[in-house]
Enzyme design. Structure first.
Site, short mmCIF file in Angstrom:
data_model
loop_
_atom_site.label_atom_id
_atom_site.label_comp_id
_atom_site.label_asym_id
_atom_site.label_seq_id
_atom_site.Cartn_x
_atom_site.Cartn_y
_atom_site.Cartn_z
N CYS A 112 0.13 53.56 -24.43
CA CYS A 112 1.48 53.20 -24.87
C CYS A 112 2.23 52.47 -23.75
O CYS A 112 1.91 51.33 -23.45
CB CYS A 112 2.23 54.43 -25.37
SG CYS A 112 3.69 54.03 -26.37
N HIS A 206 -1.49 56.53 -29.39
CA HIS A 206 -1.64 57.78 -28.62
C HIS A 206 -2.83 58.59 -29.13
O HIS A 206 -2.66 59.46 -30.00
CB HIS A 206 -0.38 58.63 -28.74
CG HIS A 206 0.79 58.12 -27.97
ND1 HIS A 206 1.00 58.43 -26.64
CD2 HIS A 206 1.82 57.31 -28.34
CE1 HIS A 206 2.11 57.85 -26.23
NE2 HIS A 206 2.62 57.17 -27.23
N GLU A 208 -4.20 60.99 -27.63
CA GLU A 208 -4.03 62.37 -27.15
C GLU A 208 -2.99 63.17 -27.94
O GLU A 208 -2.96 64.41 -27.86
CB GLU A 208 -3.66 62.37 -25.65
CG GLU A 208 -2.22 62.03 -25.33
CD GLU A 208 -1.88 60.55 -25.44
OE1 GLU A 208 -0.69 60.21 -25.27
OE2 GLU A 208 -2.79 59.74 -25.71
#
Length: 260
Positions: A112, A206, A208
């Site tokens: 990001c 993202h 994660e």
């Protein structure tokens, strides 16, 4: 100033891989309570047993010492609420560090904001997205030709297809650095992923994140009047119906970081 080290495995071996997590965001109360902080979110996603992951809170001015950076196999730059092209001292120092690391041919993974600041630091262009916020699950198309270091089990792996990912961003990459290649795009964002050979990888989404982390950020954006409540509720309804391909994206990141 250097932060203290954190280990995923307290037993150090000669063969252990060592990674530096450059944290460009502060922990929210929700993430601290639920996950123990963003450090744990990142290491749970990208780390493996027997590795060392050191945390540097660059947003608070904590950077690795110049003498130590040669010890790391790779560096991961997190997301952030700040602008990658801003003039805050820590952002400018981060850009200088990334330029130095790239000159050393260190592996750099940006997520990001990390994706954007890598691009900015290495000569690309970043700015506000003309189409506004992108929040939710976005289907990403990976292009046919992908740098070898990102490929899966074979030279032509499964990368030539579509993989949804969680997104929350207002800025975007406008133009990749001179050596960069656009690896993936979406209907909303022209550069979802870019790479420079097998040493730099930027991902706008993202891998994660979990949906609950994203929903909490959405609530906070509504609370501080950054986004409209109706837009947030509509985004959450769509989010309930679509699943990101986190397994795929995490595989790509780990493959890039570790060559395995």
């Amino acid at each position: 100033m250097r932060s203290s080290g954190y280990l995923t495995n307290m037993v150090t071996t000669k063969q252990e891989k060592r990674f530096a997590l450059l944290m460009a965001a502060r922990d929210s109360d929700y993430v601290k309570t639920t996950y123990g902080g963003y450090y744990n979110v990142f290491v749970d996603a990208y780390g493996d047993q027997g590795e060392r992951w050191d945390l540097f809170r660059v947003i608070d001015g904590e950077f690795p010492c110049s003498a130590d950076i040669c010890m790391y196999d790779a560096f991961v730059i997190s997301g952030s609420p700040n602008d990658a092209y801003g003039d805050e001292p820590w952002v400018m120092e981060l850009c200088e560090l990334l330029q130095k690391l790239d000159s050393m041919r260190k592996k750099l993974l940006g997520i990001c904001f990390g994706h954007q600041v890598l691009c900015h630091a290495l000569g690309g262009k970043v700015g506000k997205a003309e189409t506004g916020w992108d929040i939710g699950v976005r289907e990403v198309t990976v292009v046919d030709e992908v740098p070898c270091g990102l490929k899966g089990e074979s030279k032509v792996s499964m990368l030539c297809t579509h993989h949804p990912i969680l997104e929350i961003h207002q800025d975007e990459v406008w133009e990749v650095p001179e050596e960069g290649e656009v690896v993936a795009y979406s209907e909303k964002t022209g550069v979802e992923v870019f790479a420079i050979q097998d040493r730099v990888l930027g991902i706008q989404g993202h891998p994660e994140y979990s949906k609950d982390i994203l929903c909490n950020i959405i609530d906070r954006l509504v609370g501080n009047h950054t986004i409209d409540k109706d837009f947030a509720e509509e985004t959450k309804l769509v989010l309930d119906k679509v699943e990101p391909d986190a397994k795929f994206w995490i595989h790509v990141c780990k493959k890039f970081l570790k060559n395995n």
